[in-house]
Design a protein around this motif. Sequence first.
Motif, mmCIF file in Angstrom:
data_model
loop_
_atom_site.group_PDB
_atom_site.id
_atom_site.type_symbol
_atom_site.label_atom_id
_atom_site.label_comp_id
_atom_site.label_asym_id
_atom_site.label_seq_id
_atom_site.Cartn_x
_atom_site.Cartn_y
_atom_site.Cartn_z
ATOM 1 N N ALA A 158 -6.917 -2.067 6.546
ATOM 2 C CA ALA A 158 -8.155 -2.021 5.755
ATOM 3 C C ALA A 158 -7.847 -1.902 4.265
ATOM 4 O O ALA A 158 -8.491 -2.562 3.435
ATOM 5 C CB ALA A 158 -9.032 -0.856 6.216
ATOM 6 N N ARG A 159 -6.858 -1.089 3.912
ATOM 7 C CA ARG A 159 -6.478 -0.966 2.496
ATOM 8 C C ARG A 159 -5.892 -2.272 1.962
ATOM 9 O O ARG A 159 -6.177 -2.671 0.838
ATOM 10 C CB ARG A 159 -5.500 0.182 2.300
ATOM 11 C CG ARG A 159 -6.173 1.530 2.445
ATOM 12 C CD ARG A 159 -5.294 2.627 1.957
ATOM 13 N NE ARG A 159 -5.918 3.919 2.207
ATOM 14 C CZ ARG A 159 -5.346 5.066 1.905
ATOM 15 N NH1 ARG A 159 -4.148 5.094 1.341
ATOM 16 N NH2 ARG A 159 -5.965 6.201 2.166
ATOM 17 N N GLU A 160 -5.067 -2.924 2.766
ATOM 18 C CA GLU A 160 -4.525 -4.219 2.355
ATOM 19 C C GLU A 160 -5.644 -5.243 2.214
ATOM 20 O O GLU A 160 -5.643 -6.043 1.273
ATOM 21 C CB GLU A 160 -3.491 -4.706 3.378
ATOM 22 C CG GLU A 160 -2.213 -3.903 3.365
ATOM 23 C CD GLU A 160 -1.292 -4.196 4.536
ATOM 24 O OE1 GLU A 160 -0.146 -3.697 4.494
ATOM 25 O OE2 GLU A 160 -1.699 -4.901 5.484
ATOM 26 N N ALA A 161 -6.603 -5.200 3.131
ATOM 27 C CA ALA A 161 -7.729 -6.138 3.067
ATOM 28 C C ALA A 161 -8.494 -5.978 1.765
ATOM 29 O O ALA A 161 -8.879 -6.972 1.135
ATOM 30 C CB ALA A 161 -8.659 -5.929 4.261
ATOM 31 N N VAL B 235 0.866 -1.173 0.000
ATOM 32 C CA VAL B 235 0.000 0.000 0.000
ATOM 33 C C VAL B 235 0.906 1.228 0.000
ATOM 34 O O VAL B 235 1.889 1.291 0.741
ATOM 35 C CB VAL B 235 -0.928 -0.011 1.239
ATOM 36 C CG1 VAL B 235 -1.692 1.281 1.361
ATOM 37 C CG2 VAL B 235 -1.866 -1.204 1.182
ATOM 38 N N LYS B 236 0.573 2.190 -0.832
ATOM 39 C CA LYS B 236 1.382 3.408 -0.955
ATOM 40 C C LYS B 236 0.985 4.438 0.099
ATOM 41 O O LYS B 236 -0.152 4.453 0.589
ATOM 42 C CB LYS B 236 1.195 4.031 -2.348
ATOM 43 C CG LYS B 236 1.497 3.089 -3.492
ATOM 44 C CD LYS B 236 2.969 2.968 -3.721
ATOM 45 C CE LYS B 236 3.219 2.195 -4.994
ATOM 46 N NZ LYS B 236 4.256 1.232 -4.877
ATOM 47 N N HIS B 237 1.915 5.313 0.401
ATOM 48 C CA HIS B 237 1.686 6.471 1.275
ATOM 49 C C HIS B 237 1.147 6.067 2.647
ATOM 50 O O HIS B 237 0.166 6.622 3.133
ATOM 51 C CB HIS B 237 0.741 7.476 0.611
ATOM 52 C CG HIS B 237 1.099 7.796 -0.803
ATOM 53 N ND1 HIS B 237 2.274 8.416 -1.169
ATOM 54 C CD2 HIS B 237 0.459 7.528 -1.965
ATOM 55 C CE1 HIS B 237 2.333 8.539 -2.486
ATOM 56 N NE2 HIS B 237 1.250 7.998 -2.997
ATOM 57 N N THR B 238 1.803 5.107 3.273
ATOM 58 C CA THR B 238 1.332 4.602 4.566
ATOM 59 C C THR B 238 1.796 5.461 5.744
ATOM 60 O O THR B 238 1.302 5.279 6.852
ATOM 61 C CB THR B 238 1.812 3.159 4.788
ATOM 62 O OG1 THR B 238 3.237 3.132 4.724
ATOM 63 C CG2 THR B 238 1.214 2.225 3.762
ATOM 64 N N LYS B 239 2.703 6.372 5.491
ATOM 65 C CA LYS B 239 3.254 7.193 6.574
ATOM 66 C C LYS B 239 2.155 7.940 7.335
ATOM 67 O O LYS B 239 2.246 8.132 8.542
ATOM 68 C CB LYS B 239 4.268 8.179 6.000
ATOM 69 C CG LYS B 239 5.076 8.930 7.054
ATOM 70 C CD LYS B 239 6.026 9.918 6.427
ATOM 71 C CE LYS B 239 7.267 9.177 5.966
ATOM 72 N NZ LYS B 239 8.330 10.089 5.512
ATOM 73 N N HIS B 240 1.118 8.343 6.631
ATOM 74 C CA HIS B 240 0.050 9.134 7.252
ATOM 75 C C HIS B 240 -1.185 8.303 7.582
ATOM 76 O O HIS B 240 -2.228 8.840 7.920
ATOM 77 C CB HIS B 240 -0.325 10.312 6.342
ATOM 78 C CG HIS B 240 0.854 11.191 6.029
ATOM 79 N ND1 HIS B 240 1.512 11.930 6.981
ATOM 80 C CD2 HIS B 240 1.524 11.400 4.867
ATOM 81 C CE1 HIS B 240 2.518 12.584 6.426
ATOM 82 N NE2 HIS B 240 2.541 12.278 5.138
ATOM 83 N N LEU B 241 -1.066 6.976 7.479
ATOM 84 C CA LEU B 241 -2.194 6.092 7.782
ATOM 85 C C LEU B 241 -2.020 5.469 9.161
ATOM 86 O O LEU B 241 -0.902 5.147 9.569
ATOM 87 C CB LEU B 241 -2.284 4.962 6.755
ATOM 88 C CG LEU B 241 -2.556 5.317 5.305
ATOM 89 C CD1 LEU B 241 -2.537 4.055 4.448
ATOM 90 C CD2 LEU B 241 -3.897 6.023 5.171
#
Length: 157
Positions: A54-57, A41-47
Amino acid sequence: MRITLLCIGKTDDAHFAAAIEKFRLRLKHYITFNMVVIPDVKHTKHLSVDEQKAREAALLLKQFAPGDQVVLLDERGKEYRSVEFADYLNKLLITSVQHVVFVVGGPYGFDDAVYRRANGRISLSRMTFSHQMVRLFFVEQLYRAFSILRGEPYHHE
């Protein structure tokens, strides 16, 4: 039966990639085996961790067909000895399961939606390993299981 190893993120280390490929090639003598890698998943620093899971799911759930037997490689899963894992696979073969998808999640594990979709969980160890190591250990154990089922001399007990 077909077996897929579904993973989040690529294998960066060439040594791991070469070893995984060695066992992938050996497995083709026993079963249809495929390894599918979903990009991180991209841009995970702010997640938050939950948002990342949830995005990976969402990415993982798209990969599953309705009839797939989904087995998560999870630290809270059932542990098997190699011979027991071979028996587990043999039972899947006997019950005519068409497609088994073993899943290696992201760095924080799985979202609840993936746990709900899964048919089971397996732990490779109580210890924590890098996801690259898990891939190698899993494909080696898969190869070992099929060599056990065939009565070949790879496994010694």
